[in-house]
Design an enzyme around this catalytic site. Sequence first.
Site, PDB file in Angstrom:
ATOM      1  N   HIS A 203       0.458  -2.926  15.456  1.00 20.14           N
ATOM      2  CA  HIS A 203      -0.416  -2.783  14.278  1.00 20.14           C
ATOM      3  C   HIS A 203      -0.986  -4.153  13.883  1.00 20.14           C
ATOM      4  O   HIS A 203      -2.205  -4.295  13.711  1.00 20.14           O
ATOM      5  CB  HIS A 203       0.388  -2.172  13.120  1.00 20.14           C
ATOM      6  CG  HIS A 203      -0.351  -2.072  11.816  1.00 20.14           C
ATOM      7  ND1 HIS A 203      -0.768  -0.874  11.283  1.00 20.14           N
ATOM      8  CD2 HIS A 203      -0.741  -3.021  10.924  1.00 20.14           C
ATOM      9  CE1 HIS A 203      -1.387  -1.090  10.136  1.00 20.14           C
ATOM     10  NE2 HIS A 203      -1.383  -2.390   9.884  1.00 20.14           N
ATOM     11  N   GLU A 204      -0.121  -5.158  13.755  1.00 20.11           N
ATOM     12  CA  GLU A 204      -0.582  -6.482  13.311  1.00 20.11           C
ATOM     13  C   GLU A 204      -1.503  -7.118  14.354  1.00 20.11           C
ATOM     14  O   GLU A 204      -2.528  -7.701  14.013  1.00 20.11           O
ATOM     15  CB  GLU A 204       0.606  -7.404  13.011  1.00 20.11           C
ATOM     16  CG  GLU A 204       1.530  -6.915  11.899  1.00 20.11           C
ATOM     17  CD  GLU A 204       0.816  -6.532  10.611  1.00 20.11           C
ATOM     18  OE1 GLU A 204      -0.283  -7.061  10.330  1.00 20.11           O
ATOM     19  OE2 GLU A 204       1.352  -5.675   9.875  1.00 20.11           O
ATOM     20  N   HIS A 207      -4.958  -5.839  14.096  1.00 17.15           N
ATOM     21  CA  HIS A 207      -5.784  -6.480  13.057  1.00 17.15           C
ATOM     22  C   HIS A 207      -6.521  -7.694  13.644  1.00 17.15           C
ATOM     23  O   HIS A 207      -7.661  -7.982  13.270  1.00 17.15           O
ATOM     24  CB  HIS A 207      -4.931  -6.921  11.863  1.00 17.15           C
ATOM     25  CG  HIS A 207      -4.626  -5.803  10.898  1.00 17.15           C
ATOM     26  ND1 HIS A 207      -5.603  -4.978  10.374  1.00 17.15           N
ATOM     27  CD2 HIS A 207      -3.454  -5.382  10.361  1.00 17.15           C
ATOM     28  CE1 HIS A 207      -5.045  -4.098   9.559  1.00 17.15           C
ATOM     29  NE2 HIS A 207      -3.739  -4.309   9.531  1.00 17.15           N
ATOM     30  N   TYR A 218     -11.828  -6.240   4.907  1.00 14.43           N
ATOM     31  CA  TYR A 218     -10.576  -5.608   4.510  1.00 14.43           C
ATOM     32  C   TYR A 218     -10.635  -5.169   3.052  1.00 14.43           C
ATOM     33  O   TYR A 218      -9.960  -5.719   2.179  1.00 14.43           O
ATOM     34  CB  TYR A 218      -9.405  -6.551   4.768  1.00 14.43           C
ATOM     35  CG  TYR A 218      -8.089  -5.823   4.818  1.00 14.43           C
ATOM     36  CD1 TYR A 218      -7.750  -5.055   5.921  1.00 14.43           C
ATOM     37  CD2 TYR A 218      -7.205  -5.869   3.754  1.00 14.43           C
ATOM     38  CE1 TYR A 218      -6.558  -4.352   5.968  1.00 14.43           C
ATOM     39  CE2 TYR A 218      -6.007  -5.177   3.783  1.00 14.43           C
ATOM     40  CZ  TYR A 218      -5.699  -4.421   4.896  1.00 14.43           C
ATOM     41  OH  TYR A 218      -4.518  -3.727   4.938  1.00 14.43           O
ATOM     42  N   GLU A 227      -7.095  -0.434   8.719  1.00 10.08           N
ATOM     43  CA  GLU A 227      -5.730   0.080   8.687  1.00 10.08           C
ATOM     44  C   GLU A 227      -5.542   1.234   9.674  1.00 10.08           C
ATOM     45  O   GLU A 227      -4.524   1.317  10.369  1.00 10.08           O
ATOM     46  CB  GLU A 227      -5.373   0.551   7.271  1.00 10.08           C
ATOM     47  CG  GLU A 227      -4.825  -0.543   6.395  1.00 10.08           C
ATOM     48  CD  GLU A 227      -3.661  -1.270   7.051  1.00 10.08           C
ATOM     49  OE1 GLU A 227      -2.676  -0.613   7.417  1.00 10.08           O
ATOM     50  OE2 GLU A 227      -3.744  -2.496   7.207  1.00 10.08           O
ATOM     51  N   ASP A 284      -4.454  -2.149  -3.760  1.00 16.27           N
ATOM     52  CA  ASP A 284      -4.359  -1.875  -2.316  1.00 16.27           C
ATOM     53  C   ASP A 284      -5.711  -2.093  -1.630  1.00 16.27           C
ATOM     54  O   ASP A 284      -6.140  -1.298  -0.805  1.00 16.27           O
ATOM     55  CB  ASP A 284      -3.845  -0.444  -2.084  1.00 16.27           C
ATOM     56  CG  ASP A 284      -3.678  -0.139  -0.600  1.00 16.27           C
ATOM     57  OD1 ASP A 284      -3.342  -1.074   0.153  1.00 16.27           O
ATOM     58  OD2 ASP A 284      -3.904   1.021  -0.210  1.00 16.27           O
ATOM     59  N   HIS A 289      -4.648   1.252   2.471  1.00 16.74           N
ATOM     60  CA  HIS A 289      -3.497   1.933   3.086  1.00 16.74           C
ATOM     61  C   HIS A 289      -3.369   3.385   2.645  1.00 16.74           C
ATOM     62  O   HIS A 289      -2.500   4.099   3.131  1.00 16.74           O
ATOM     63  CB  HIS A 289      -2.189   1.210   2.748  1.00 16.74           C
ATOM     64  CG  HIS A 289      -2.099  -0.169   3.301  1.00 16.74           C
ATOM     65  ND1 HIS A 289      -2.605  -1.272   2.649  1.00 16.74           N
ATOM     66  CD2 HIS A 289      -1.556  -0.636   4.451  1.00 16.74           C
ATOM     67  CE1 HIS A 289      -2.373  -2.355   3.370  1.00 16.74           C
ATOM     68  NE2 HIS A 289      -1.739  -1.999   4.468  1.00 16.74           N
TER      69      HIS A 289
HETATM   70 ZN   LIG Z   1      -2.277  -3.439   8.327  1.00 19.83          ZN
END
Ligand SMILES: [Zn+2]
Length: 374
Positions: A203-204, A207, A218, A227, A284, A289
């Site tokens: 996941h990271e 990004h 973002y 996301e 958020d 998210h």
């Molecule tokens: Zn993320």
Amino acid sequence: ASSISKIANLEPSVDPKAELYIYPDGDSTRLVYVTEVNTLQPTLLRTRYFIDANDGKIVFKYDILNEVIGTGRGVFGDTKTFETTASGKKYQLKDTTRGKGILTYNVHNTETLPGTLYTDSDNVWEDPAAVDAHAYAIRTYDYYKDRFGRDSIDGHGMAIASAVHYGARNYNNAHWGGTHMLYGDGDGTLFAPFSSDLEIVAHELTHGVTEHSSGLVYFAESGALSEAISDIIGNDIDRTNWDFGKVAYTPNIKGDAIRSLSDPVKYGQVDHYSNLYPDPNNEDYGGAHINSGIINKAYYLLAQGGTFHGVKVDGIGRDAAVYIYYNAFTNYLTSTSNFSTARAAVIQTAKDSYGENSIAVTSAIKSFDAVGVK
Ligand SMILES: [Zn+2]
């Protein structure tokens, strides 16, 4: 001597010295100086040069650092093996066989980067968070290379740096930091050390891929798209089920996860555009998210199929679905894309890949209809 000028701004970690040798060169010989460039910061370098004593040209050079296989136990006690580098009498947590390298650093519960590159005396690594970060960065690199032909984060072999023990002790988060993947230790109850979860690592890293392709901002819908693609790749890398982040999250509770692609509402997300979280307080990042659940659900329906809000979608399988999403997000999206743009990009990529009249195109259309994205 362009190689010399390139490295001239590095601080030598060992005082340089040069010795005269006779160097065989075809039928004749040359008089050469043999010298070694040896630096620790900003990059680890150990290169031996043979320099012609008469004209100063580099006759030959080679790297003294050596690629070897290290081993160690991860956070959950499993033994892993991975590429490391031998340097002198020590080993470094550095794989130079993939792209421009995969390097793992200890930031010692600070936020000061890059931290220190892990070294070890016997190549049996004792820090479980570092073992997992290193092994899973390698796994994720291989996933991108094998599945999509992508060479690292930027597509051009960009070095992958992981920093473990990021932030205060018990820090409950992980980030893509622009140059490094940053992993907190977790408090042990809500989260185990974040690098222990392959899905979080993927996941990271994704990004980073997004930053170097679409550049999605973002915030709000573009943030939710960022996301979503990170969750989709994170979920796809091990394909155990349709959850994301099940290993590091609540390590003492089995069967739960951070998010669900098949049922986003289960973990507090929304799954239909009519329920888009408006986020008046900019919490958020404008619901990044929360609203990503809508795209996660569309992806799940495309891959697995199902009937949702009265729309029946024929699943096309994970291979085709993830291929379409990766290519749509990296080729067609831009920094300000929204959900509607993503719909058009996914449908277009399905056409590009499987043809105008393919089931993939029909299912792509229906999957977005089902979650209310026009
Ligand atoms: Zn993320």
